[in-house]
Write a protein that holds these residues in place. Structure first.
Motif, PDB file in Angstrom:
ATOM      1  N   ALA A 109      -0.580 -10.706  -2.866  1.00  0.00           N
ATOM      2  CA  ALA A 109      -1.717  -9.780  -2.972  1.00  0.00           C
ATOM      3  C   ALA A 109      -1.529  -8.577  -2.047  1.00  0.00           C
ATOM      4  N   LYS A 136      -1.260  -4.570  -3.045  1.00  0.00           N
ATOM      5  CA  LYS A 136      -2.218  -3.600  -2.502  1.00  0.00           C
ATOM      6  C   LYS A 136      -1.546  -2.562  -1.611  1.00  0.00           C
ATOM      7  N   TYR A 152     -13.924 -20.451   0.278  1.00  0.00           N
ATOM      8  CA  TYR A 152     -14.966 -19.435   0.183  1.00  0.00           C
ATOM      9  C   TYR A 152     -14.780 -18.360   1.250  1.00  0.00           C
ATOM     10  N   ASN A 202     -11.607 -16.140   0.904  1.00  0.00           N
ATOM     11  CA  ASN A 202     -11.886 -15.097  -0.086  1.00  0.00           C
ATOM     12  C   ASN A 202     -12.810 -14.022   0.474  1.00  0.00           C
ATOM     13  N   ALA A 203     -13.849 -14.425   1.192  1.00  0.00           N
ATOM     14  CA  ALA A 203     -14.793 -13.449   1.744  1.00  0.00           C
ATOM     15  C   ALA A 203     -14.109 -12.532   2.753  1.00  0.00           C
ATOM     16  N   CYS A 263     -10.819 -11.929   3.109  1.00  0.00           N
ATOM     17  CA  CYS A 263      -9.782 -11.118   2.463  1.00  0.00           C
ATOM     18  C   CYS A 263     -10.385 -10.013   1.600  1.00  0.00           C
ATOM     19  N   ARG A 264     -11.499 -10.293   0.951  1.00  0.00           N
ATOM     20  CA  ARG A 264     -12.180  -9.253   0.162  1.00  0.00           C
ATOM     21  C   ARG A 264     -12.533  -8.077   1.073  1.00  0.00           C
ATOM     22  N   LYS A 265     -12.990  -8.392   2.273  1.00  0.00           N
ATOM     23  CA  LYS A 265     -13.344  -7.357   3.246  1.00  0.00           C
ATOM     24  C   LYS A 265     -12.087  -6.602   3.717  1.00  0.00           C
ATOM     25  N   TRP A 300      -9.169  -6.309   2.184  1.00  0.00           N
ATOM     26  CA  TRP A 300      -8.478  -5.616   1.098  1.00  0.00           C
ATOM     27  C   TRP A 300      -9.181  -4.310   0.703  1.00  0.00           C
ATOM     28  N   ARG A 301     -10.322  -4.030   1.278  1.00  0.00           N
ATOM     29  CA  ARG A 301     -11.000  -2.755   1.000  1.00  0.00           C
ATOM     30  C   ARG A 301     -10.323  -1.591   1.728  1.00  0.00           C
ATOM     31  N   TYR A 307     -18.378 -10.049   9.637  1.00  0.00           N
ATOM     32  CA  TYR A 307     -18.865 -10.897   8.539  1.00  0.00           C
ATOM     33  C   TYR A 307     -19.831 -11.954   9.066  1.00  0.00           C
TER      34      TYR A 307
END
Length: 161
Positions: free
Chosen positions: A20, A24, A46, A49-50, A52-54, A56-57, A74
């Protein structure tokens, strides 16, 4: 519908996260960054993912500092719910949860843990049983009692220290 997912082993996450990252940012993550992501989230799907979502922005691959700051931010945003859940516990359950946030245990009724909680072995056992029933703690494959939610564990460690 609720679906339970066990913790995913670090060895499975490393290639996935690097794939990933290469998509990116055209570069792999350092081993230290991957380790920090997985340590902070305790390999909880969970929360991996939370976080990494942050991460990856951003336009650049995260540093160790970026990972720590993103996790702290977070958890801070979750603090209202964490405090609410914690405030509803009895004093003895709070003591056990705080002790587990600082250090997991394989012997909750042992001398070291009961001293840390200032409870009797039977008092600790009752709290452990109660906290397991409400899914706040669990016993892993190595028979270590831990807080189920890594955000709660992190928040309580921050509050304690």
């Amino acid at each position: 519908e609720l679906m339970m997912i066990d913790r995913i082993h670090t060895i499975a996450y490393q290639p996935f996260l690097n794939h990933a990252a290469k998509e990116k940012w055209k570069t792999a993550l350092s081993d230290e960054v991957i380790t920090e992501i997985l340590d902070l989230t305790e390999n909880h799907p969970y929360y991996v993912n939370a976080l990494c979502r942050k991460l990856w922005r951003d336009d650049t691959a995260p540093t160790l500092s970026d990972v720590r700051n993103a996790w702290h931010d977070y958890v801070e945003k979750q603090s209202v719910w964490i405090i609410d859940d914690f405030s509803q516990l009895t004093l003895n359950r709070k003591k056990v949860l705080m002790a587990l946030a600082v250090q997991f245990t394989t012997e909750p009724q042992g001398l070291e843990f009961t001293r840390r909680t200032e409870l009797s072995p039977s008092g600790v056992k009752k709290c452990i049983d109660d906290l397991q029933k409400i899914d706040m703690i669990y016993c892993d494959a190595q028979r270590r009692y831990k807080i189920l939610d890594p955000a709660i564990a992190y928040f309580l460690r921050q509050s304690a220290g």
